[in-house]
Design a protein around this motif. Structure first.
Motif, PDB file in Angstrom:
ATOM      1  N   ILE A  60       8.818 -34.558  11.263  1.00 34.81           N
ATOM      2  CA  ILE A  60       8.206 -35.501  12.195  1.00 34.81           C
ATOM      3  C   ILE A  60       9.313 -36.149  13.001  1.00 34.81           C
ATOM      4  O   ILE A  60      10.256 -36.714  12.441  1.00 34.81           O
ATOM      5  CB  ILE A  60       7.364 -36.560  11.459  1.00 34.81           C
ATOM      6  CG1 ILE A  60       6.195 -35.886  10.735  1.00 34.81           C
ATOM      7  CG2 ILE A  60       6.861 -37.624  12.437  1.00 34.81           C
ATOM      8  CD1 ILE A  60       5.335 -36.837   9.924  1.00 34.81           C
TER       9      ILE A  60
ATOM     10  N   ARG B 232       6.216 -32.263  14.520  1.00 37.77           N
ATOM     11  CA  ARG B 232       5.174 -33.122  15.076  1.00 37.77           C
ATOM     12  C   ARG B 232       5.786 -34.420  15.596  1.00 37.77           C
ATOM     13  O   ARG B 232       6.578 -35.042  14.890  1.00 37.77           O
ATOM     14  CB  ARG B 232       4.115 -33.431  14.015  1.00 37.77           C
ATOM     15  CG  ARG B 232       3.287 -32.222  13.614  1.00 37.77           C
ATOM     16  CD  ARG B 232       2.247 -32.606  12.569  1.00 37.77           C
ATOM     17  NE  ARG B 232       2.862 -32.975  11.312  1.00 37.77           N
ATOM     18  CZ  ARG B 232       2.238 -33.654  10.336  1.00 37.77           C
ATOM     19  NH1 ARG B 232       0.992 -34.065  10.524  1.00 37.77           N
ATOM     20  NH2 ARG B 232       2.859 -33.933   9.213  1.00 37.77           N
TER      21      ARG B 232
ATOM     22  N   ILE C 188      -3.468 -33.818  12.099  1.00 36.01           N
ATOM     23  CA  ILE C 188      -2.867 -34.569  13.202  1.00 36.01           C
ATOM     24  C   ILE C 188      -1.663 -33.796  13.728  1.00 36.01           C
ATOM     25  O   ILE C 188      -0.665 -33.618  13.024  1.00 36.01           O
ATOM     26  CB  ILE C 188      -2.443 -35.975  12.750  1.00 36.01           C
ATOM     27  CG1 ILE C 188      -3.657 -36.771  12.239  1.00 36.01           C
ATOM     28  CG2 ILE C 188      -1.764 -36.720  13.890  1.00 36.01           C
ATOM     29  CD1 ILE C 188      -3.300 -38.113  11.622  1.00 36.01           C
TER      30      ILE C 188
ATOM     31  N   MET D 222       0.416 -39.027   8.442  1.00 40.29           N
ATOM     32  CA  MET D 222       0.937 -37.722   8.851  1.00 40.29           C
ATOM     33  C   MET D 222       1.741 -37.092   7.724  1.00 40.29           C
ATOM     34  O   MET D 222       1.647 -35.885   7.471  1.00 40.29           O
ATOM     35  CB  MET D 222       1.791 -37.876  10.116  1.00 40.29           C
ATOM     36  CG  MET D 222       1.001 -38.262  11.350  1.00 40.29           C
ATOM     37  SD  MET D 222       2.026 -38.710  12.788  1.00 40.29           S
ATOM     38  CE  MET D 222       2.582 -37.081  13.325  1.00 40.29           C
TER      39      MET D 222
END
Length: 317
Positions: A38, A119, A277, A310
């Motif tokens: 992330i 992400r 997500i 997430m």
């Protein structure tokens, strides 16, 4: 803590005071997108703002306030930093004098993140930044959207310009980036300039939950509906800080009274757990409009909540 995550940990506040060290998101190390799962990033752009500016300063102040974020979620017991690798991947490049060039630069920046199979969790910036992010992440087909906001942002144009913070989701639907039947907007409120302002969204199939309905039904029923609506397909999450009541978060460009509380906002975000997500953002924090830093602190805390859900979802894949 796994060895692979060892270098992607926040600074220890017992060793380095919170007021010291580089002001990165959540005191994480600076990283490249291909090094992390992330990517926490900023988009310091408010060229799409129609009235009160200042959101270009949002990422910097959210970074500063995020020094108050601690490691472990007090409800779930989850430490996202132990579940996934996260780092501060810097800011998207922009041109403050050229809106369209900025949109292209932002898109290209997020395309690199997407190509790294990482992400993004983004701090804005005004809400127009979500459009180029979606152009990068939804290049292969439309995605769903869970949208917390006081405004629908599906207007056609302002001052003859079709690209501003009141139009990103109309453009995204038109460009095939969003599936309007997998879109829900929560917290919408405030007087509108014309009775037809919501016609495009309604005709397209967007689910609009006005604040009055939210207050009557409550957090869980509304989020149960949101989860059912987006299903198990890829979904983007966007949180405009003006979804919160301005008594709590005054530092934003278009405040509307009668909004969501921070406690409700945390509960809403926690119920995103388990959704696919593909990315998320927190936008419209304008530090010059709130010298206390409270609005940016709310933004930083909600980004931590988003990071937790997430990371939780990643841990089950």
């Amino acid at each position: 803590m796994s060895k692979s995550n060892a270098q992607f940990q926040p600074l220890d506040s017992g060793l380095v005071p919170r007021f010291a060290g580089l002001p990165t998101f959540m005191r994480l190390p600076i990283a490249r997108p291909d090094e992390v799962d992330i990517a926490l990033v900023g988009v310091p752009f408010d060229g799409g703002t129609t009235n009160r500016t200042g959101a270009r300063h949002g990422p910097r102040e959210i970074r500063n306030q995020s020094s108050l974020v601690r490691r472990v979620h007090h409800v779930t017991g989850l430490s996202p930093f132990d579940r996934i690798k996260a780092g501060d991947c810097g800011d998207a490049p922009i041109n403050p004098l050229d809106l369209m060039e900025s949109l292209d630069r932002i898109r290209d920046f997020f395309a690199q993140i997407h190509a790294a199979r990482t992400r993004p969790l983004t701090a804005g910036g005004d809400h127009l930044i979500t459009l180029p992010i979606l152009r990068a992440l939804a290049s292969k087909g439309p995605v769903g959207l869970i949208h917390f906001d006081a405004h629908s942002d599906t207007y056609d144009s302002f001052f003859g310009n079709r690209y501003n913070h009141g139009t990103p989701f109309r453009r995204a639907i038109e460009e095939g980036l969003l599936d309007p039947k997998r879109m829900i907007q929560i917290g919408i409120r405030g007087a509108i300039s014309d009775a037809s302002n919501y016609d495009f969204a309604r005709d397209a199939g967007v689910r609009i939950v006005f604040i009055e309905e939210f207050a009557e039904r409550g957090v869980k029923p509304v989020m149960d509906e949101a989860r059912k609506l987006v299903g198990d397909k890829p979904t983007y999450v966007t949180f405009d800080i003006d979804a919160l009541d301005p008594s709590i978060a005054p530092g934003t460009g278009t405040p509307e009274i009668g909004g969501i509380t921070t406690r409700e906002a945390q509960a809403l975000v926690r119920l995103l757990d388990g959704i696919d997500i593909i990315g998320a953002d927190l936008v419209e924090v304008s530090p010059p409009l709130d010298p206390t830093g409270a609005t940016a602190l709310a933004g930083a805390t909600l980004m931590f909540e988003l990071l937790c859900v997430m990371a939780s979802s990643a841990g089950r894949n």
